[in-house]
Design a protein around this motif. Structure first.
Motif, short mmCIF file in Angstrom:
data_model
loop_
_atom_site.label_atom_id
_atom_site.label_comp_id
_atom_site.label_asym_id
_atom_site.label_seq_id
_atom_site.Cartn_x
_atom_site.Cartn_y
_atom_site.Cartn_z
N GLN A 3 0.85 -1.19 0.00
CA GLN A 3 0.00 0.00 0.00
C GLN A 3 0.89 1.25 0.00
OE1 GLN A 3 -0.02 -2.19 2.70
NE2 GLN A 3 -1.59 -3.58 1.91
N SER A 51 1.86 1.23 -5.71
CA SER A 51 1.19 0.26 -4.85
C SER A 51 0.62 -0.86 -5.70
CB SER A 51 0.08 0.91 -4.02
OG SER A 51 -0.95 1.41 -4.85
N GLN A 70 -3.85 -4.44 -4.87
CA GLN A 70 -5.07 -4.87 -5.53
C GLN A 70 -4.83 -5.94 -6.59
OE1 GLN A 70 -3.23 -2.41 -6.38
NE2 GLN A 70 -3.11 -2.56 -8.59
N GLU A 128 -6.34 2.54 1.06
CA GLU A 128 -5.77 1.38 0.36
C GLU A 128 -5.73 0.17 1.29
OE1 GLU A 128 -3.13 3.32 -3.19
OE2 GLU A 128 -2.16 1.96 -1.79
N GLU A 182 -9.26 -1.27 1.59
CA GLU A 182 -9.64 -1.96 0.35
C GLU A 182 -8.87 -3.26 0.20
OE1 GLU A 182 -10.15 -1.17 -4.44
OE2 GLU A 182 -8.89 0.18 -3.25
N CYS A 183 -7.61 -3.26 0.61
CA CYS A 183 -6.79 -4.48 0.54
C CYS A 183 -7.41 -5.59 1.38
CB CYS A 183 -5.37 -4.17 1.01
SG CYS A 183 -4.26 -5.59 1.02
N SER A 232 -4.98 0.41 -8.59
CA SER A 232 -4.78 0.92 -7.24
C SER A 232 -5.29 2.35 -7.19
CB SER A 232 -3.30 0.90 -6.88
OG SER A 232 -2.58 1.79 -7.70
N LEU A 233 -5.42 2.88 -5.98
CA LEU A 233 -5.86 4.26 -5.83
C LEU A 233 -4.79 5.23 -6.27
CD1 LEU A 233 -7.61 3.95 -2.36
CD2 LEU A 233 -8.64 3.90 -4.62
#
Length: 530
Positions: free
Chosen positions: A244, A277, A280, A329, A332-333, A457-458
């Motif tokens: 992340q 990152s 995801q 992140e 979400e992970c 990823s974000l």
């Protein structure tokens, strides 16, 4: 603060409203002048709904790369109608300059290698390899302005203060490293990851060289860069080994790279991209799920085990004021890993907490130690710890989790304890990292663009400068943490009390350095700065 515990999803769940922080960047992190990725016409947001334990979670995802309305059933996420055309979704993104011209270039036609020499730079924290290395390692750590942030007026005291703090903390830190064998295994394990990644890339017909650059110990990032120059690398993929993104981990390393790149003509001309990152990615998610599933089988009643994700913490101000995407992140992970486990019919309860906080400042909550005590009080008897921030074993897994938190758990009424190992050189994980490198090659030297076919990823792909400009715009003056004392009056009053105390300490250090006298010199703490 009570930690959120996610219970297994029942066969049918009732609907009621429940909101949690959305997995997206805060407005403070988006203050860049022009869009790096897409025309504004398709930079729309998406809503995600999650049903779990009788709750429906709604969250916004500002990822502009894939514009779908999404929902989730008990078996996983499902997609409804796309907000943009399938043709547009499948098109590769172009640099901003290309978007302004009528010429359309498909980056999928860009040759991956050609005559270029490909390099991959793995970035990591670093760690002392012997007990004698502990104090100088700590000095390097605390000399980083991102770790101890002084007002600009007192920046000349950064090294004296780092010396003072490192000498003060070295004895306790040495005890921790002595308990795990006399030093950190981080370099050895990162070198092994680099070698396995090199082998995987060559097996996939990408003859790349892989380098390791540590932030605070050997081999330093500067040493890796010098080797990259000697080898004549022309295209470089920068890959932080942090799943992340955070401005305090990946961001710190990228700031160092930025300063190195600006001072070297060779590096200015060398094309590069950063994979900031990768939490995801399907391979990473599957590898983590594999390890969790394996460790659960070691319990007598696997279905009753609480899955406890423990992440490295960051100061709350980094997230709330500087727009650090780390918390979003991380959440979400965890969701993606649990989604994969649910697909495997593993529906254990789980929770997420943050470890390794230091000092009288507010960090991301809930805290790991407090959450463990709370779970014991709630009657949890079996706990499986998952170090979610780390891909290599080091002091925070081998000593903090395996020793300190295990002891705390057993003393809090938890009877069965387990811990998922770090990924290390797990084959699925390494192969997926190689795929990530290969997928990034067409975009080396381009603007921040990415492959629409994969989960995004974000924080998207981009150069060092672009990422820092877009996601770390306040890097020169990160927000000071808010001081919160347990017994304090108001938060504002305590903040000013803390500032006054800091000024007093800085004044004391200034007198020590300028006069060459005082108790710090008498104790031999600051002899180098006389």
């Amino acid at each position: 603060m009570n930690s959120p515990i996610h219970a297994p999803s029942p066969p049918s769940s009732s609907s009621c409203s429940y909101n949690r922080p959305p997995p997206c960047l805060s407005p403070g992190s988006r203050n860049f002048k022009s869009p790096l990725l897409l025309p504004l016409t398709i930079r729309t947001s998406q809503k995600m709904y999650r049903c779990s334990g009788g709750h429906v979670e709604a969250s916004s995802n500002t990822n502009p790369l894939k514009n779908y309305v999404m929902g989730r059933s008990t078996s996983g996420w499902f997609e409804t109608q796309p907000l943009v055309s399938e043709q547009l979704v499948r098109r590769r993104l172009l640099p901003v300059e290309a978007l302004a011209t009528p010429t359309v270039q498909d980056l999928s036609d860009t040759p991956l290698i050609g005559d270029d020499k490909i390099g991959v730079l793995l970035l990591n924290l670093g760690g002392p390899e012997t007990l004698e290395d502990v104090q100088p390692f700590l000095f390097n750590l605390f000399a980083d302005p991102d770790i101890i942030r002084l007002p600009r007026l007192f920046s000349f005291l950064q090294k004296p203060l780092a010396k003072f703090v490192s000498v003060l903390r070295a004895p306790k830190s040495k005890e921790g490293y002595a308990s795990i064998g006399g030093g950190s295994p981080l370099r050895r394990m990162t070198d092994a990851q680099a070698e396995e990644l090199r082998k995987s890339l060559w097996a996939k017909n990408v003859p790349a060289k892989v380098y390791v650059g540590m932030r605070y110990w050997h081999p330093f990032t500067e040493e890796a860069i010098e080797q990259i120059k000697r080898d004549g690398i022309t295209k470089l993929v920068v890959l932080p080994l942090y799943p992340q993104f955070s401005i305090s981990t990946s961001g710190s390393s990228l700031r160092l790279l930025e300063s190195i790149f600006r001072e070297d003509e060779y590096l200015v001309k060398m094309q590069h991209t950063v994979i900031p990152s990768w939490y995801q990615r399907e391979g990473y998610i599957n590898a983590m799920a594999n390890l969790i599933e394996k460790e659960l089988k070691g319990f007598d009643f696997p279905e009753k085990v609480m899955i406890f994700f423990s992440a490295h913490g960051v100061p709350l101000a980094y997230v709330e004021e500087a727009g650090d995407p780390y918390k979003a992140e991380m959440e979400e992970c965890v969701d993606l890993i649990m989604e994969e486990l649910e697909n495997r019919k593993i529906t254990n309860a789980y929770t997420l907490a943050y470890q390794s906080r230091v000092g009288p400042v507010e960090w991301l909550k809930p805290y790991t130690d407090e959450t463990i005590v709370e779970l014991g009080k709630k009657g949890v008897k079996s706990l499986l710890a998952v170090p979610i921030s780390f891909v290599s074993e080091h002091i925070e897994t081998l000593e903090e989790i395996d020793v300190e938190y295990k002891e705390l758990a057993l003393n809090s009424g938890i009877e069965k304890w387990g811990r998922v190992p770090a990924l290390g050189t797990e084959p699925t994980f390494i192969s997926d990292l190689a795929d990530a490198v290969i997928e990034s090659l067409p975009y080396v030297g381009a603007m921040a663009v990415s492959n629409l076919e994969a989960r995004q990823s974000l924080v998207p792909l981009g150069s060092v400068e672009e990422l820092l400009a877009a996601y770390d715009s306040q890097r020169r003056e990160l927000p000071p943490p808010v001081i919160v004392w347990e017994w304090g009056w108001t938060k504002s009053a305590e903040t000013w009390n803390g500032r006054a105390a800091m000024l007093a300490v800085l004044l004391l250090l200034f007198l020590e350095v300028s006069t060459g006298e005082g108790f710090l010199h008498q104790w031999g703490i600051l002899p180098l700065f006389r």
